[in-house]
Scaffold this motif. Structure first.
Motif, PDB file in Angstrom:
ATOM      1  N   GLN A 239      70.982  10.969  -5.867  1.00 33.24           N
ATOM      2  CA  GLN A 239      69.825  10.083  -5.838  1.00 33.24           C
ATOM      3  C   GLN A 239      68.831  10.428  -6.940  1.00 33.24           C
ATOM      4  O   GLN A 239      68.255   9.540  -7.589  1.00 33.24           O
ATOM      5  N   MET A 240      68.628  11.750  -7.135  1.00 33.95           N
ATOM      6  CA  MET A 240      67.700  12.161  -8.189  1.00 33.95           C
ATOM      7  C   MET A 240      68.208  11.734  -9.565  1.00 33.95           C
ATOM      8  O   MET A 240      67.438  11.229 -10.405  1.00 33.95           O
ATOM      9  N   VAL A 241      69.520  11.914  -9.822  1.00 30.88           N
ATOM     10  CA  VAL A 241      70.084  11.487 -11.104  1.00 30.88           C
ATOM     11  C   VAL A 241      69.985   9.980 -11.264  1.00 30.88           C
ATOM     12  O   VAL A 241      69.637   9.461 -12.337  1.00 30.88           O
ATOM     13  N   PHE A 242      70.311   9.274 -10.166  1.00 29.61           N
ATOM     14  CA  PHE A 242      70.247   7.806 -10.222  1.00 29.61           C
ATOM     15  C   PHE A 242      68.834   7.340 -10.540  1.00 29.61           C
ATOM     16  O   PHE A 242      68.620   6.471 -11.408  1.00 29.61           O
ATOM     17  N   HIS A 243      67.846   7.921  -9.841  1.00 30.70           N
ATOM     18  CA  HIS A 243      66.454   7.519 -10.085  1.00 30.70           C
ATOM     19  C   HIS A 243      66.012   7.930 -11.493  1.00 30.70           C
ATOM     20  O   HIS A 243      65.263   7.189 -12.141  1.00 30.70           O
ATOM     21  N   ALA A 244      66.486   9.089 -11.939  1.00 32.06           N
ATOM     22  CA  ALA A 244      66.105   9.510 -13.290  1.00 32.06           C
ATOM     23  C   ALA A 244      66.681   8.580 -14.347  1.00 32.06           C
ATOM     24  O   ALA A 244      66.013   8.238 -15.335  1.00 32.06           O
ATOM     25  N   ILE A 245      67.946   8.188 -14.156  1.00 29.61           N
ATOM     26  CA  ILE A 245      68.566   7.276 -15.133  1.00 29.61           C
ATOM     27  C   ILE A 245      67.832   5.947 -15.175  1.00 29.61           C
ATOM     28  O   ILE A 245      67.524   5.404 -16.238  1.00 29.61           O
ATOM     29  N   HIS A 246      67.537   5.397 -13.956  1.00 27.85           N
ATOM     30  CA  HIS A 246      66.857   4.109 -13.918  1.00 27.85           C
ATOM     31  C   HIS A 246      65.414   4.229 -14.402  1.00 27.85           C
ATOM     32  O   HIS A 246      64.871   3.280 -14.980  1.00 27.85           O
ATOM     33  N   ALA A 247      64.806   5.389 -14.146  1.00 23.35           N
ATOM     34  CA  ALA A 247      63.443   5.555 -14.643  1.00 23.35           C
ATOM     35  C   ALA A 247      63.412   5.651 -16.167  1.00 23.35           C
ATOM     36  O   ALA A 247      62.463   5.226 -16.816  1.00 23.35           O
ATOM     37  N   GLY A 248      64.504   6.232 -16.762  1.00 22.05           N
ATOM     38  CA  GLY A 248      64.567   6.336 -18.221  1.00 22.05           C
ATOM     39  C   GLY A 248      64.975   5.049 -18.908  1.00 22.05           C
ATOM     40  O   GLY A 248      64.854   4.936 -20.138  1.00 22.05           O
ATOM     41  N   GLU A 249      65.493   4.042 -18.187  1.00 25.85           N
ATOM     42  CA  GLU A 249      65.928   2.751 -18.730  1.00 25.85           C
ATOM     43  C   GLU A 249      66.855   2.945 -19.922  1.00 25.85           C
ATOM     44  O   GLU A 249      66.516   2.619 -21.075  1.00 25.85           O
ATOM     45  N   PRO A 250      68.049   3.542 -19.729  1.00 22.52           N
ATOM     46  CA  PRO A 250      68.972   3.771 -20.854  1.00 22.52           C
ATOM     47  C   PRO A 250      69.564   2.450 -21.357  1.00 22.52           C
ATOM     48  O   PRO A 250      69.758   1.513 -20.590  1.00 22.52           O
ATOM     49  N   ASP A 251      69.866   2.422 -22.658  1.00 24.29           N
ATOM     50  CA  ASP A 251      70.495   1.227 -23.236  1.00 24.29           C
ATOM     51  C   ASP A 251      72.000   1.425 -23.322  1.00 24.29           C
ATOM     52  O   ASP A 251      72.539   2.471 -22.919  1.00 24.29           O
ATOM     53  N   ASP A 252      72.689   0.446 -23.846  1.00 19.07           N
ATOM     54  CA  ASP A 252      74.142   0.490 -23.913  1.00 19.07           C
ATOM     55  C   ASP A 252      74.634   1.602 -24.829  1.00 19.07           C
ATOM     56  O   ASP A 252      75.697   2.189 -24.602  1.00 19.07           O
ATOM     57  N   LYS A 253      73.896   1.888 -25.892  1.00 19.22           N
ATOM     58  CA  LYS A 253      74.340   2.912 -26.825  1.00 19.22           C
ATOM     59  C   LYS A 253      74.380   4.287 -26.169  1.00 19.22           C
ATOM     60  O   LYS A 253      75.324   5.063 -26.327  1.00 19.22           O
ATOM     61  N   LEU A 254      73.342   4.623 -25.376  1.00 21.05           N
ATOM     62  CA  LEU A 254      73.303   5.925 -24.702  1.00 21.05           C
ATOM     63  C   LEU A 254      74.417   6.036 -23.667  1.00 21.05           C
ATOM     64  O   LEU A 254      75.077   7.070 -23.553  1.00 21.05           O
ATOM     65  N   LEU A 255      74.660   4.979 -22.921  1.00 25.76           N
ATOM     66  CA  LEU A 255      75.732   5.008 -21.911  1.00 25.76           C
ATOM     67  C   LEU A 255      77.086   5.177 -22.570  1.00 25.76           C
ATOM     68  O   LEU A 255      77.956   5.910 -22.070  1.00 25.76           O
TER      69      LEU A 255
END
Length: 353
Positions: A239-255
Motif C-alpha cells: 500500500q505504501m509503495v502504491f500510494h508513493a507511486i501514485h503520489a509521484g505521478e510517474p510517466d510512461d518513460k519511468l515505468l
C-alpha cells in the motif's frame, strides 16, 4: 553390808524402770513416711489405718503390720505362651500399672496381690487373645490392652487396687511364622515398588505428551501470528509503495525504465526450462526510443528476438543465456537513455539560469 545391797537393788530397779519406759515410748510412737500407710491391729483385730506422720499406739496392745506402698507400681510379668484362634502359639510379655487405694483391703482381702494380679493377667490375656488370629493379635494391641484393663480393674477393685494401664510389651510368634511374614512383607513391598514405578512412568509419559502437545500448539500459534504479521507487513508495504507511486505521478518513460531493470531478474532462475520474451519489452523499447529519437535503432535486435508470443526454443541454457543477454542489452540502452535525459535536463537548467 545390808545397806550396800539395798542401794544396788535400787539402782538396778531404776535401770529396769528406765529401760521399760524407753521400750514403752518406742512401741507407742510410730512415724509413717509419705506415700505409705500402716495397718494397726489391736489384740489381733484390725483397729485403724495410720496416715503419714507421727502416730501413737497403745504399747503391748496395738501391733503395726508392714507398711503398704500407696504409690503407683509397675510390674512386668515374664512371657506367657498363648494360643491364638488359628492354633499358633505366641509368647506375650505384659506390663501392668496399678495403685493401692485401700491399704486395709489390700492387706485382708487378698494374701498376695502381686501374685493375684499376675495370674489374673495371664488368664485374661489367654481369653482375649484366644479369640483372635495371629494377624489380629499383632494389629489389635490397643483393643487387647483396653479389654485387659477393664477386666483387671473390675476384678481387683475389691482388693483395694486400681489398674490404670495394661500394655503388651512384646508379641513373639514362632520363628517359622516370622520368616513367612518377612517373606510376605518383602513381596508386598516389591509389589508396591513395582506399582509406584509403573505409575511414575505413566505420569512421566503423560506429562511428556502434554508438553509436546503444548509445544506444538504454541509453535503453531507462533507461526500463525508470524504469518499474519508478515502478511500485514507486506500488505502495508504494497500500500505504501502504491500510494508513493501514485503520489509521484510517474510517466510512461519511468515505468518503461523500471520494467527494463526488472526484466533480467526473470531469466536468472536456474529452474527455467522455457523462457518467453513478453511483448511489453518491444513496446517499452519503442516508447523510450520514440521519446528521445535516434536511439530506437539499438533496440531492433531485441525487438526481432522477442516478437510477441515467440518462444526461444532449443536447449535450456542457450535460451536462458540469450534472454539474459537481451535483457541486459535493453537495460544498458535504458541506462544510456536515462543518463542522456539527465544531462539534457541539467543543460536546460543551466541555460535557463
Amino acid at each position: 553390808m545390808g545397806q550396800f545391797v539395798g542401794q544396788i537393788f535400787i539402782i538396778v530397779l531404776l535401770v529396769v524402770l528406765a529401760a521399760f519406759v524407753v521400750i514403752v515410748i518406742a512401741r507407742s510412737v510410730r512415724i509413717i513416711p509419705q506415700a505409705y500407710s500402716g495397718i494397726v491391729e489391736r489384740l489381733g483385730r484390725y483397729q485403724r489405718t495410720l496416715s503419714p506422720g507421727l502416730n501413737l499406739l497403745v504399747p503391748f496392745v496395738d501391733r503395726l503390720r508392714p507398711l503398704v506402698d500407696m504409690r503407683e507400681q509397675v510390674v512386668s510379668f515374664p512371657p506367657q505362651p498363648v494360643i491364638t484362634e488359628d492354633n499358633l502359639v505366641v509368647s506375650i510379655d505384659t506390663v501392668v500399672y496399678f495403685q493401692v487405694n485401700d491399704a486395709r483391703a489390700a492387706t485382708y482381702e487378698i494374701a498376695n496381690y502381686l501374685s493375684a494380679v499376675e495370674q489374673l493377667t495371664t488368664t485374661t490375656l489367654r481369653n482375649v487373645v484366644g479369640g483372635l488370629n495371629l494377624e489380629e493379635a499383632l494389629t489389635s494391641r490397643d483393643e487387647i490392652n483396653g479389654q485387659l484393663r477393664v477386666v483387671l480393674d473390675e476384678a481387683t477393685g475389691k482388693w483395694g487396687l486400681r489398674v490404670s494401664r495394661v500394655e503388651l510389651k512384646a508379641i513373639d510368634p514362632p520363628h517359622s511364622i516370622q520368616d513367612s511374614m518377612e517373606k510376605q512383607m518383602r513381596a508386598e513391598r516389591d509389589r508396591r515398588a513395582a506399582i509406584l514405578t509403573a505409575e511414575g512412568s505413566k505420569q512421566s509419559q503423560i506429562l511428556e505428551a502434554e508438553g509436546r502437545r503444548q509445544a506444538e500448539i504454541l509453535r503453531a500459534e507462533g507461526d500463525k501470528q508470524a504469518a499474519v504479521l508478515r502478511a500485514q507487513g507486506e500488505s502495508e508495504a504494497i500500500q505504501m509503495v502504491f500510494h508513493a507511486i501514485h503520489a509521484g505521478e510517474p510517466d510512461d518513460k519511468l515505468l518503461a525504465y523500471q520494467y527494463l531493470q526488472t526484466l533480467p531478474k526473470i531469466a536468472e532462475s536456474s529452474s527455467s526450462k522455457l523462457w518467453i520474451i513478453p511483448s511489453e519489452l518491444t513496446e517499452a523499447l519503442h516508447g523510450i526510443g520514440a521519446a528521445f529519437g535516434g536511439r530506437a535503432e539499438r533496440t531492433d535486435a531485441a525487438s526481432k528476438a522477442g516478437r510477441r508470443g515467440t518462444p526461444l526454443t532449443g536447449s535450456v541454457s542457450e535460451a536462458a543465456s540469450a534472454a539474459v543477454a537481451a535483457a541486459r542489452e535493453a537495460a544498458s540502452t535504458a541506462d544510456d537513455i536515462a543518463a542522456e535525459a539527465s544531462s539534457r535536463a541539467s543543460d536546460a537548467g543551466s541555460a535557463g539560469a
